[in-house]
Motif scaffolding. Structure first.
Motif, PDB file in Angstrom:
ATOM      1  N   PHE A 151       0.843  -1.201   0.000  1.00  0.00           N
ATOM      2  CA  PHE A 151       0.000   0.000   0.000  1.00  0.00           C
ATOM      3  C   PHE A 151       0.880   1.253   0.000  1.00  0.00           C
ATOM      4  O   PHE A 151       0.599   2.220  -0.717  1.00  0.00           O
ATOM      5  CB  PHE A 151      -0.912  -0.003   1.229  1.00  0.00           C
ATOM      6  N   ASN A 152       1.940   1.228   0.798  1.00  0.00           N
ATOM      7  CA  ASN A 152       2.842   2.381   0.902  1.00  0.00           C
ATOM      8  C   ASN A 152       3.498   2.685  -0.445  1.00  0.00           C
ATOM      9  O   ASN A 152       3.685   3.855  -0.808  1.00  0.00           O
ATOM     10  CB  ASN A 152       3.897   2.114   1.968  1.00  0.00           C
ATOM     11  N   SER A 153       3.842   1.644  -1.193  1.00  0.00           N
ATOM     12  CA  SER A 153       4.510   1.837  -2.487  1.00  0.00           C
ATOM     13  C   SER A 153       3.612   2.501  -3.511  1.00  0.00           C
ATOM     14  O   SER A 153       4.090   3.123  -4.461  1.00  0.00           O
ATOM     15  CB  SER A 153       4.999   0.491  -3.040  1.00  0.00           C
ATOM     16  N   TRP A 154       2.310   2.386  -3.325  1.00  0.00           N
ATOM     17  CA  TRP A 154       1.360   2.980  -4.273  1.00  0.00           C
ATOM     18  C   TRP A 154       1.181   4.483  -4.070  1.00  0.00           C
ATOM     19  O   TRP A 154       0.506   5.140  -4.866  1.00  0.00           O
ATOM     20  CB  TRP A 154      -0.011   2.314  -4.129  1.00  0.00           C
ATOM     21  N   ARG A 155       1.771   5.039  -3.028  1.00  0.00           N
ATOM     22  CA  ARG A 155       1.523   6.446  -2.700  1.00  0.00           C
ATOM     23  C   ARG A 155       2.198   7.415  -3.671  1.00  0.00           C
ATOM     24  O   ARG A 155       1.845   8.593  -3.716  1.00  0.00           O
ATOM     25  CB  ARG A 155       1.977   6.732  -1.269  1.00  0.00           C
ATOM     26  N   GLU A 156       3.163   6.933  -4.445  1.00  0.00           N
ATOM     27  CA  GLU A 156       3.794   7.764  -5.467  1.00  0.00           C
ATOM     28  C   GLU A 156       3.907   6.965  -6.758  1.00  0.00           C
ATOM     29  O   GLU A 156       4.259   5.786  -6.742  1.00  0.00           O
ATOM     30  CB  GLU A 156       5.194   8.231  -5.022  1.00  0.00           C
ATOM     31  N   GLY A 157       3.609   7.626  -7.876  1.00  0.00           N
ATOM     32  CA  GLY A 157       3.772   6.995  -9.185  1.00  0.00           C
ATOM     33  C   GLY A 157       2.612   6.124  -9.609  1.00  0.00           C
ATOM     34  O   GLY A 157       2.537   5.722 -10.776  1.00  0.00           O
ATOM     35  N   SER A 158       1.697   5.842  -8.711  1.00  0.00           N
ATOM     36  CA  SER A 158       0.573   4.953  -9.036  1.00  0.00           C
ATOM     37  C   SER A 158      -0.648   5.770  -9.444  1.00  0.00           C
ATOM     38  O   SER A 158      -0.885   6.869  -8.930  1.00  0.00           O
ATOM     39  CB  SER A 158       0.222   4.100  -7.813  1.00  0.00           C
ATOM     40  N   VAL A 159      -1.452   5.215 -10.343  1.00  0.00           N
ATOM     41  CA  VAL A 159      -2.677   5.909 -10.758  1.00  0.00           C
ATOM     42  C   VAL A 159      -3.744   5.870  -9.671  1.00  0.00           C
ATOM     43  O   VAL A 159      -4.750   6.577  -9.771  1.00  0.00           O
ATOM     44  CB  VAL A 159      -3.249   5.321 -12.073  1.00  0.00           C
ATOM     45  N   ILE A 160      -3.556   5.073  -8.631  1.00  0.00           N
ATOM     46  CA  ILE A 160      -4.552   5.027  -7.556  1.00  0.00           C
ATOM     47  C   ILE A 160      -4.057   5.734  -6.297  1.00  0.00           C
ATOM     48  O   ILE A 160      -4.643   5.576  -5.223  1.00  0.00           O
ATOM     49  CB  ILE A 160      -4.983   3.583  -7.222  1.00  0.00           C
ATOM     50  N   LYS A 161      -2.996   6.530  -6.417  1.00  0.00           N
ATOM     51  CA  LYS A 161      -2.548   7.276  -5.242  1.00  0.00           C
ATOM     52  C   LYS A 161      -3.613   8.307  -4.871  1.00  0.00           C
ATOM     53  O   LYS A 161      -4.302   8.848  -5.729  1.00  0.00           O
ATOM     54  CB  LYS A 161      -1.210   7.961  -5.502  1.00  0.00           C
ATOM     55  N   SER A 162      -3.763   8.565  -3.580  1.00  0.00           N
ATOM     56  CA  SER A 162      -4.754   9.532  -3.109  1.00  0.00           C
ATOM     57  C   SER A 162      -4.499   9.816  -1.634  1.00  0.00           C
ATOM     58  O   SER A 162      -3.738   9.113  -0.963  1.00  0.00           O
ATOM     59  CB  SER A 162      -6.181   9.002  -3.287  1.00  0.00           C
ATOM     60  N   TRP A 163      -5.178  10.836  -1.134  1.00  0.00           N
ATOM     61  CA  TRP A 163      -5.084  11.153   0.284  1.00  0.00           C
ATOM     62  C   TRP A 163      -5.677  10.020   1.120  1.00  0.00           C
ATOM     63  O   TRP A 163      -5.155   9.685   2.188  1.00  0.00           O
ATOM     64  CB  TRP A 163      -5.801  12.475   0.571  1.00  0.00           C
ATOM     65  N   LEU A 164      -6.742   9.408   0.652  1.00  0.00           N
ATOM     66  CA  LEU A 164      -7.320   8.279   1.385  1.00  0.00           C
ATOM     67  C   LEU A 164      -6.319   7.125   1.475  1.00  0.00           C
ATOM     68  O   LEU A 164      -6.260   6.427   2.491  1.00  0.00           O
ATOM     69  CB  LEU A 164      -8.620   7.808   0.728  1.00  0.00           C
ATOM     70  N   LEU A 165      -5.554   6.915   0.413  1.00  0.00           N
ATOM     71  CA  LEU A 165      -4.511   5.884   0.468  1.00  0.00           C
ATOM     72  C   LEU A 165      -3.464   6.252   1.512  1.00  0.00           C
ATOM     73  O   LEU A 165      -3.011   5.392   2.278  1.00  0.00           O
ATOM     74  CB  LEU A 165      -3.866   5.717  -0.905  1.00  0.00           C
ATOM     75  N   ASP A 166      -3.082   7.527   1.571  1.00  0.00           N
ATOM     76  CA  ASP A 166      -2.137   7.973   2.599  1.00  0.00           C
ATOM     77  C   ASP A 166      -2.675   7.664   3.998  1.00  0.00           C
ATOM     78  O   ASP A 166      -1.947   7.207   4.887  1.00  0.00           O
ATOM     79  CB  ASP A 166      -1.892   9.479   2.491  1.00  0.00           C
ATOM     80  N   LEU A 167      -3.966   7.925   4.198  1.00  0.00           N
ATOM     81  CA  LEU A 167      -4.570   7.692   5.506  1.00  0.00           C
ATOM     82  C   LEU A 167      -4.657   6.198   5.818  1.00  0.00           C
ATOM     83  O   LEU A 167      -4.504   5.786   6.974  1.00  0.00           O
ATOM     84  CB  LEU A 167      -5.959   8.327   5.557  1.00  0.00           C
ATOM     85  N   ALA A 168      -4.895   5.390   4.793  1.00  0.00           N
ATOM     86  CA  ALA A 168      -4.912   3.941   4.999  1.00  0.00           C
ATOM     87  C   ALA A 168      -3.544   3.457   5.477  1.00  0.00           C
ATOM     88  O   ALA A 168      -3.437   2.632   6.390  1.00  0.00           O
ATOM     89  CB  ALA A 168      -5.310   3.225   3.707  1.00  0.00           C
ATOM     90  N   VAL A 169      -2.476   3.995   4.866  1.00  0.00           N
ATOM     91  CA  VAL A 169      -1.120   3.619   5.276  1.00  0.00           C
ATOM     92  C   VAL A 169      -0.844   4.094   6.694  1.00  0.00           C
ATOM     93  O   VAL A 169      -0.234   3.380   7.499  1.00  0.00           O
ATOM     94  CB  VAL A 169      -0.080   4.176   4.283  1.00  0.00           C
TER      95      VAL A 169
END
Length: 312
Positions: free
Chosen positions: A198-216
């Motif tokens: 999940f952490n690796s998706w926070r940059e460079g991924s098309v599904i990066k988002s603030w919600l992803l940051d909060l999930a991490v």
């Protein structure tokens, strides 16, 4: 500017501080005397000593009309009431018409940003007449993020709350997708660290988002979410989004399924719902239910979270 702010809970209290930091004079009122700057609504309005008098209301949908009716007796020609809570959009036009008979102007404003808005700014979606928006523009400019984004005059009365309702419906669907993906990765066992994936998706991924940051953030605190019960309330806007879609014959299957998944969470333990609960806690400061203390069934009306009766 000078203004009143009614409702100083998690959102309202932080908004008061952000506005004060921007140089505005904010007189807040709350039923909790420890939070309040004035002992009553009347006392709050009295302390706004130059006009137009602008009062921002941040209270639950169930009591908005009670507060607005009382304010209508205290305000006058050219003054402005802004409802910034998660209110149902169909009530905005009737409120505006009722207040207009007294010469009081009205705006509805959807607000997003949760407990992080005090530092990062709030996304604001405003409904009402352009001239009234202009009166309150310095307030909106101080609340929104520092970038060119984060504010929209969405349309006439009701447009602001309608936009926020759809925003929250989208939020439901995005959170559900992250949660289901997390559960699938956890169940498969092929991925060495789901958290780091999940952490690796926070940059460079098309599904990066603030919600992803909060999930991490949540996974960093509790890697397998073992301390959470898979239980998530719905605060009303998801239901209203689905109801509006039915009225307009617009298919919203993902939002609908995300809403129903929250209903499911109240019946059986769900790993995906632990992630939903974790993300809600990260961005909104929602209290996490204790497994042993959680009731088997909770009755809730749209716009309310009975297990967490904090003010907005």
């Amino acid at each position: 500017m000078q203004m009143g702010l009614v409702g100083l809970g998690k959102m309202g209290g932080n908004m008061r501080e952000r506005l004060r930091e921007a140089g505005h004079t904010v007189i807040g009122y709350d039923t909790d005397a420890e939070l309040s700057d004035a002992e009553s609504l009347a006392a709050m309005v009295e302390r706004i000593d130059h006009g137009p008098q602008i009062v921002w209301v941040m209270v639950p949908d169930t009591v908005v009309d009670v507060v607005i009716d009382e304010l209508a007796e205290l305000l006058g020609e050219g003054d402005v009431i802004i409802d910034g809570g998660n209110s149902r959009w169909i009530h905005d036009a009737p409120r505006a018409e009722k207040l207009a008979t007294r010469g009081i102007e009205y705006l509805d404003c959807g607000v997003s940003g949760g407990v992080w808005g005090i530092t990062q700014g709030y996304a604001l979606m405003v409904g009402g007449e352009e001239a009234t928006v202009a009166k309150a523009q310095p307030i909106f400019d101080s609340l929104k993020p520092a970038s060119d984004f984060g504010f929209v005059h969405a349309g006439d009365h009701g447009a602001g709350h309608f936009a926020k309702m759809v925003h929250n419906g989208i939020e439901y669907a995005i959170m559900q997708a992250y949660a289901e993906g997390w559960e699938l990765l956890e169940a498969a066992g092929h991925v060495r660290s789901v958290r780091e994936t999940f952490n690796s998706w926070r940059e460079g991924s098309v599904i990066k988002s603030w919600l992803l940051d909060l999930a991490v953030n949540a996974l960093n605190e509790d890697e397998h979410l073992e301390q959470l019960r898979g239980y998530a309330e719905d605060s009303g806007e998801g239901r209203w989004t689905v109801e509006a879609a039915l009225d307009l014959a617009v298919p919203v299957p993902n939002i609908t399924n995300a809403l129903f998944a929250r209903f499911t969470s109240r019946q059986d333990e769900s790993p995906a719902m632990r992630m939903i609960a974790a993300m809600r806690n990260q961005f909104g400061g929602h209290a996490v239910k204790d497994v042993a203390a959680a009731p088997d069934h909770v009755e809730s009306a749209p716009g309310e979270e009975p297990a967490h009766p904090a003010k907005q």
